[in-house]
Structures are given as structure tokens and as C-alpha cells.
Scaffold this motif. Structure first.
Motif, mmCIF file in Angstrom:
data_model
loop_
_atom_site.group_PDB
_atom_site.id
_atom_site.type_symbol
_atom_site.label_atom_id
_atom_site.label_comp_id
_atom_site.label_asym_id
_atom_site.label_seq_id
_atom_site.Cartn_x
_atom_site.Cartn_y
_atom_site.Cartn_z
ATOM 1 N N ALA A 44 25.492 44.043 38.899
ATOM 2 C CA ALA A 44 26.121 45.578 38.708
ATOM 3 C C ALA A 44 26.940 45.379 37.449
ATOM 4 C CB ALA A 44 27.162 45.674 39.941
ATOM 5 N N ASN A 45 26.635 44.386 36.570
ATOM 6 C CA ASN A 45 27.290 44.198 35.092
ATOM 7 C C ASN A 45 26.167 44.384 34.036
ATOM 8 O OD1 ASN A 45 28.423 43.551 32.770
ATOM 9 N ND2 ASN A 45 29.408 41.784 33.658
ATOM 10 N N PRO A 46 26.454 45.658 33.228
ATOM 11 C CA PRO A 46 25.631 45.964 32.169
ATOM 12 C C PRO A 46 25.120 45.201 31.253
ATOM 13 C CG PRO A 46 27.555 47.401 32.108
ATOM 14 C CD PRO A 46 27.888 46.463 33.341
ATOM 15 N N GLN A 47 26.003 44.012 31.282
ATOM 16 C CA GLN A 47 25.558 42.704 30.236
ATOM 17 C C GLN A 47 24.568 41.771 30.885
ATOM 18 O OE1 GLN A 47 29.396 41.294 29.207
ATOM 19 N NE2 GLN A 47 30.010 42.925 27.724
ATOM 20 N N THR A 48 24.431 42.081 31.920
ATOM 21 C CA THR A 48 23.532 41.000 32.612
ATOM 22 C C THR A 48 22.539 41.550 33.635
ATOM 23 O OG1 THR A 48 25.091 40.746 34.822
ATOM 24 C CG2 THR A 48 25.401 39.265 32.824
ATOM 25 N N SER A 49 22.441 42.730 33.920
ATOM 26 C CA SER A 49 21.464 43.391 34.385
ATOM 27 C C SER A 49 21.118 44.768 33.889
ATOM 28 C CB SER A 49 21.837 43.497 36.082
ATOM 29 O OG SER A 49 21.070 44.142 36.812
#
Length: 756
Positions: free
Chosen positions: A524-529
Motif C-alpha cells: 500500500a506504499n506507492p514507492q513499492t507497489s
């Protein structure tokens, strides 16, 4: 004539009272057996139940010392002969005072002597009111008004409206505005039960079970059925179709569920099939509603009764069937006061009423399998799921071969997610396919222990032999604290170690909150998903507020890809049709416990959680992350299934002479010092009759010897024959309670304990 009264006092006897002269002219004027009376007891005034009429010659109390009853509260018995017989059986089997047994069986308002009143509050819309009477911005009031409008001109009772989600504050507001009114009317006899929806087609296994249950009901004979069906095999449809014949015959059906959280969805399932008067009974209801529910059962106004374990002690006008859903669940065992097991009481009531009793489960207890072997239960197995759905496949992930995933943070530091790469990859693939994932961890909070890395200090509860659980949230650090889950003691999280003043304090281990945050960082993190998936945490901390569980349930059933993180709350009978993957990142704990029942309970929990996967049209799978992939019991469970696993445990129990091949009584002693509790149990052993032929284990410290600043010891008695154990307890246990060394200590007796 005198009356014998059972009073709510911890004494193993009943008490004789005289009847005032104006009531003594005829036996007809005597308080009836099963009615409540108000009597003097020492300096108190107590409410008791009349259990017998006796002549003065049969009383052991001199006439000069007999006290008269103050008042008879009921013109007719509130407990009939069968309910009194049940009370006597409970008192005898669990070796508990009769007066206290009756106190457990009665709602609190009945115990307090309140009148039994069938008049309840109803609400209806006033004739002149229309939708135009609402301002445009009064959206919530209009929403509540529309819910009441669905019930037409007659309106509905307040308890029904509250169960549907209306709020009492809005009802009062609408009343103050002159839009609705409250009124009182007596309850009328319910209409004949009708089908609201046609039954589903049964497969051959289901049809055999339904036919057998209906035959037993029509023959008016007791039969105990073990409905042993894999998760999702249609046990509820068997209940529904077996109930139909019972309800059409004008009889009542009692359905027991293990948790309060299951009652609303269970009610919705049965309400969609039957147009009937359905009553819910559980501890979350107010005292007034519990009294009304008790009355509805007793008078026959309730046709379908859905309740938790205490509902099995209610009186019924015309009971025709008892269903115990998830019959393996430990929640059916009462752990204080009268320590009864609702499944056992249900079977006794079935025998007493000559009606069938269904114990439904996917993971039967070893006790129930033994009853099948002894021909005391009739087993029907449901091995297939309806339609194209197949049981979820189970697979082990060897956590020794791949370390858990380390996730980098924005500041360059990393943290251990507690999940292997294989598990993370499977979760991502499932979400990308548009399905839901359930990650099961039976440990709430952020972490189970706070540790100083410099000196080894641990945050322990000052009142219990337990670590304090870390409750922490990175999003709301002000709402972070340490808490004992045994006595509820709380403290702030220290900034430095109390022993060495080091700042190197580390929260060790994984709880549902920490696991949810780890999954949030991954999915749920834009940097990882690329796609952000919601993380839904389901445990006691997130479902405390009213309607919180219902809101979570609705959110899940929207069907959108999501990760559910839950404790054992999610394992009990819930239907999540879009969950296709279940992950168990910490499957080893239960197989390493000192409790001999732990492997059984762990396997039941794992199978129940696994049963949440693949309940819809899509195939499901279960991934079990373990550091012991060669554990024989775990391999047996995964390869051969629960029944084969349980049969192996049953053979081990037989060789060791443990329950269900022996019969247990556990004596617990609680006091200010461990020496005092141990001495009392030592004296109790000395009081056992010679040649008692019991296995005596103890006295030993309880698994948690200190709890809430009190010390606990225990003593276990095992007998090869049940009558032998109860014969000894009948004479020995009352004498134990009167020992001089037992003074100022709390001694309790637990028959058929579920753990020690």
C-alpha cells in the motif's frame, strides 16, 4: 407445609422457610415449585427459587428458628419441572451449588426480582408525516426515518430496529420533532413459519444427513448427530432443511454459535430462508433485551433462537431441535462460575426433551470422535463442496531455506517483515489476479515483548507472570502503550531502559498491528507497489466499537482485492467468497506448547482458517510458513487431512491414558502467596479416601502462576471411569472447601477441563 428454597449462595444445600399464616390455609396458596420468593437470609434479603414443599416433620430446622418468606413474586412457576431437572443435573455433574446454578440460568433482572412483563416499546411513523418534513441537510435523520418506514403503519419493536442498525438517539430526536411516536403493545402469538426462499438442491451426503435428522424429529426421539463436514461443504444448508420440518411442526429451534460476532450474519442467513420470529441471545445485549429474549423462549414467541453458549440454559416452550455450530470451539466452555460445556449440556437437553441435537464442525474434537466410536453419536460426513468448489490445497514453506524479507525504509534503514519472499510473491500474484488474501496471526498488538538490546531487560507485567504486549502505531504514536492481555495493566512505552538507561529498546516479535504495517509498506506504499491495496486488520482491537465488525464485513464483501490480517476471529464460520489465498506465517507455536491439547487445538485452528480460502468459484490455496517442515504432526495434517491427524492423536491419548480415555477434574487454588495455595492443595490430597484409585498430579504451579497479583496452583485428578470420579468428588469436594488451610483462598473445581 414448608417451602425449600435454593438461594444464590456458595453453599451446597437448600433452605427451609415457613409460609405466613394467611397463605398457609391450603396447599394451593403455597408458592409454587419453580417460582421466585423473597426471603430473609442473615442480614440480607435474597431472591430464591422454590424447589420443594415439605412437611415440618421433614425439616432439620427447629420450628422456633424457621423464618417466614417475605413475598412470593410469581403466581405461576417461571421454571418448569424439566428446567429444575436440568438445574439439578448441572449441580450434580459440575459439583456446583444448586442456588448458584439457578442464578447462572436466569437473566440478571429475573434474579433481581423484576416483574416478567411482555409489554415492550414499539415505534411507528405518525400518520400526517411525509418525506417533505425533512430538511435537505438532515440526511442521517432521513436515513433512519426511511428504515422505520419499511415497517409500514404498524411500526416495529425497538429491539428489532436497533438490531437493524437504528440508533436510540435518532429515535428520540425524531420523536421530539413530532415525526414518530412510541407505544406499548403486548406481544401476540407469532404466525406460522413460512419459507421466504426456496431451499437449495442437496447432494447425496447432505440428503442422507437431513433425512436422518428429520426422521429422529418426527419419531420424537433423541439422537446426537456429528455433522462432520469440511469447510464450505454446506453444513448450514443441512441445518436449514432439517429446521424446516421442525418449524412447520410448530416447534422451536435453538442454534448455538461460538462468538457474538457470528450472530448477526447467522441471523441474516436464517432470516433470508424463513419468515419467522428470530431472537438473538448473547452477552452484548442489554439486561432488558436479555429478559425479553428469555421470556420469548419460555412463552413460545421465539421460533428460531440464535445465541452463544448461555442460550443452552434458557427455558423453551416447545423445543424441537438444537444445532451447535462449530461444535469444536473452545468458546463453548464456560471458564468461570458454573464451568459447563455448552455442547455437553445441549446433548443432555436433547436427551431430556427427546429431540435431535446436531454438532456441526469441520474439525471434530477427540471427545466427539470417541463418542462416535462408542455409538453415542451418529456421524454423517460431508466430504465435498457444493458446485465446482474444491478444498484449498495446503503447502509448506521452509523458512530455514530462505530468510524472511528485509524491507528498506525511506531513511535507508531496513526492517524484518516476518514474511519469506515466496509468501510475498504469492500474495502479490493473488492481488494482481483480483482476489483477496487472508494472513492469519493469532497474536494481537504490535509486538509480544519490548527488549533492551544492551542489558536484556524485558517489559514484564508487575501483576502477572507475563510480558507486556507492545501496542504501537506509526501513524498515531500518541496512542502507543504497553499492555498485559491477562489483567489489562497498562503503562507508557519508556524512552530508555529502566535498568541501564540505554535507548536501544526493541519491540521483538510480530503482532497483527505490526504485520499490518509491514504489509502496508509492501502493498500500500506507492514507492513499492504500482497498485495500492487496502490492508484490513481484524482483531479485538479493531472491532471494539459498535458496528465495527459489520462495517469491516461489508468492506470485505465488496469483493475488491485486499489483504485481511486477522486473529482467530476470522476462523469461525465466516464466508469470504473472494479470498483465494490464506497465509500462516507463524505455524509452529501451537505444536511446541506444553499443553497436551495444544496440537489438537492448533490443527483445528489451522484447518478452520484454511477453510476461508476458495469458498467461491475460484480455487483456494494455503501457504504455511514454518521452521519445522519435518514436524511429524504438521506433515500428517497437511498430507492426510484433519481426520487422519485426529485419529493418530486419539491413539496416542489412549496409550497415555489421557482424556477422552480418562475423566478429569482440575482443582485450582488462588491466594496471596504460592505457599498458601500449594499447602491447601496438599491438605486436599490428604483428605482423599484410601484406595481412591485416581491418578493425582500435583499440586503444581498453574501455567501462569501469578495473575493480577494473585498466585495460582492446581491439582489434577484423573479416573478411568466417570462414575468413580464423581462418586469421590461428591463427598470429598465439599470437605475441601471447609478445610482450615482453605480459608481466605479461592478454590474452584473444573469438570472436563479443556486444558491444564
Amino acid at each position: 407445609m414448608l417451602v425449600q428454597v435454593a438461594l444464590p449462595v456458595p453453599l451446597y444445600r437448600v433452605f427451609d422457610y415457613s409460609v405466613p399464616a394467611e397463605k398457609a390455609s391450603s396447599n394451593a396458596a403455597l408458592p409454587k415449585i419453580g417460582s421466585r420468593v423473597e426471603v430473609p437470609f442473615g442480614r440480607q434479603t435474597l431472591i430464591g427459587i422454590v424447589v420443594a414443599h415439605i412437611s415440618p416433620a421433614d425439616s432439620n430446622v427447629p420450628a422456633s428458628k424457621l423464618k417466614p418468606i417475605y413475598k412470593c413474586l410469581d403466581s405461576e412457576p417461571i421454571l418448569d419441572a424439566s428446567m429444575l431437572k436440568l438445574a439439578y443435573w448441572l449441580a450434580r455433574y459440575y459439583h456446583y451449588p444448586l442456588g448458584d446454578v439457578l442464578a447462572v440460568m436466569l437473566p440478571s433482572l429475573v434474579r433481581q426480582g423484576k416483574p416478567l412483563d411482555l409489554l415492550i416499546t414499539h415505534w411507528r411513523i405518525l400518520p400526517h408525516v411525509t418525506d417533505d418534513d425533512f430538511r435537505a441537510n438532515a440526511k442521517k435523520q432521513k436515513q433512519q426515518f426511511d428504515m422505520l418506514k419499511l415497517h409500514g403503519k404498524r411500526g416495529a419493536s425497538e429491539d428489532v430496529l436497533l438490531l437493524e442498525g437504528m440508533q436510540r438517539s435518532f429515535l428520540k430526536t425524531l420523536e421530539d420533532k413530532g415525526l414518530i411516536e412510541r407505544f406499548i403493545e403486548p406481544k401476540i402469538a407469532p404466525l406460522t413459519v413460512k419459507l421466504a426462499k426456496m431451499p437449495l438442491d442437496l447432494n447425496e451426503e447432505q440428503k442422507l444427513a437431513v433425512d436422518a435428522i428429520v426422521s429422529a424429529q418426527q419419531a420424537e426421539e433423541y439422537t446426537g448427530f456429528l455433522l462432520n463436514g469440511i469447510t464450505g461443504s454446506g453444513k448450514t444448508e443441512v441445518y436449514l432443511q432439517a429446521m424446516q420440518a421442525v418449524l412447520e411442526a410448530g416447534k422451536q429451534v435453538l442454534i448455538l454459535v461460538p462468538e457474538i460476532g457470528l450472530t448477526p450474519q447467522t441471523r441474516a442467513r436464517f432470516a433470508s430462508r424463513f419468515a419467522a420470529q428470530i431472537v438473538l441471545l448473547h452477552s452484548g445485549m442489554t439486561n432488558t433485551y436479555r429478559l425479553q429474549g428469555w421470556q420469548d423462549c419460555r412463552t413460545g414467541h421465539a421460533q428460531i433462537i440464535i445465541g452463544t453458549r448461555s442460550a443452552v440454559l434458557y427455558p423453551f416452550a416447545n423445543l424441537g431441535l438444537i444445532v451447535v455450530d462449530e461444535a469444536h470451539d473452545a468458546s463453548y466452555k464456560q471458564q468461570d462460575t458454573l464451568r459447563y460445556h455448552a455442547s455437553d449440556v445441549a446433548l443432555y437437553r436433547g436427551l431430556q426433551q427427546k429431540i435431535p441435537v446436531i454438532l456441526g464442525t469441520a474439525t471434530p474434537t477427540l471427545e466427539h470422535l470417541k463418542l462416535v466410536d462408542d455409538a453415542k453419536l451418529v456421524e454423517y460426513q460431508l466430504r465435498t463442496r457444493p458446485g465446482l468448489a474444491n478444498p484449498a490445497t495446503m503447502q509448506l514453506i521452509d523458512a530455514r531455506l530462505q530468510s524472511t524479507h528485509q524491507q528498506s525504509q525511506d531513511d535507508g534503514a531496513s526492517f524484518d517483515t516476518g514474511l519469506t519472499d515466496a509468501l510475498i510473491t504469492a500474495i502479490r500474484q493473488t492481488l494482481e489476479a483480483g482476489d483477496q488474501v487472508l494472513v492469519f496471526l493469532n497474536r494481537r498488538g504490535y509486538a509480544p515483548v519490548l527488549l533492551c538490546e544492551s542489558c536484556g531487560w524485558q517489559a514484564d507485567c508487575p501483576r502477572c507472570d507475563a510480558h507486556l504486549t507492545v501496542h504501537y502505531s506509526s501513524q498515531n504514536q500518541q496512542n502507543s502503550y504497553l499492555k498485559c492481555h491477562h489483567c489489562d495493566w497498562q503503562a507508557y512505552i519508556p524512552a530508555v531502559c529502566p535498568d541501564c538507561a540505554s535507548q536501544n529498546l526493541d519491540a521483538r516479535g510480530l503482532g497483527t498491528t505490526r504485520l499490518s504495517e509491514n504489509l502496508h509498506a509492501l502493498f500500500a506504499n506507492p514507492q513499492t507497489s504500482k497498485t495500492l491495496y487496502p490492508i484490513i486488520q481484524i482483531d479485538r482491537d479493531t472491532t471494539r466499537r459498535k458496528d465495527s465488525w459489520e462495517n469491516i464485513y461489508q468492506r470485505i464483501n465488496q469483493g475488491k482485492p485486499a489483504i485481511l490480517v486477522g486473529t482467530q476471529m476470522v476462523a469461525k464460520g465466516h464466508h469470504f467468497p473472494n479470498v483465494t489465498l490464506v497465509c500462516l506465517p507463524n505455524a509452529d507455536r501451537g505444536f511446541l506448547s506444553a499443553d497436551f491439547r495444544s496440537p489438537e487445538h492448533t490443527a483445528q485452528l489451522m484447518i478452520q482458517v484454511a477453510g476461508r480460502a476458495g469458498r467461491g468459484d475460484k480455487a483456494g490455496r494455503v501457504l504455511i510458513q514454518t521452521l519445522q517442515p519435518d514436524n511429524e504432526l504438521l506433515l500428517k495434517l497437511v498430507k492426510d487431512g484433519y481426520l487422519s491427524f485426529a485419529r493418530q492423536l486419539l491413539q496416542e491419548r489412549k496409550m497415555l491414558g489421557l482424556p477422552p480415555y480418562s475423566y478429569a477434574a482440575l482443582i485450582r487454588c488462588e491466594g496471596k502467596t504460592l505457599a498458601a495455595t500449594t499447602q491447601a492443595l496438599t491438605d486436599a490430597i490428604a483428605g482423599l479416601p484410601d484406595a481412591h484409585n485416581l491418578a493425582v498430579l500435583g499440586p503444581i504451579d498453574a501455567p501462569m502462576s501469578k495473575k493480577n497479583s494473585r498466585y495460582h496452583s492446581q491439582l489434577l485428578l484423573l479416573a478411568k471411569e466417570r462414575p468413580q470420579l464423581h462418586h469421590i468428588l461428591e463427598h470429598w469436594w465439599p470437605s475441601v472447601l471447609t478445610m482450615s488451610s482453605a480459608k481466605y483462598l479461592k478454590l474452584t473445581l473444573d469438570i472436563d477441563p479443556i486444558g491444564w
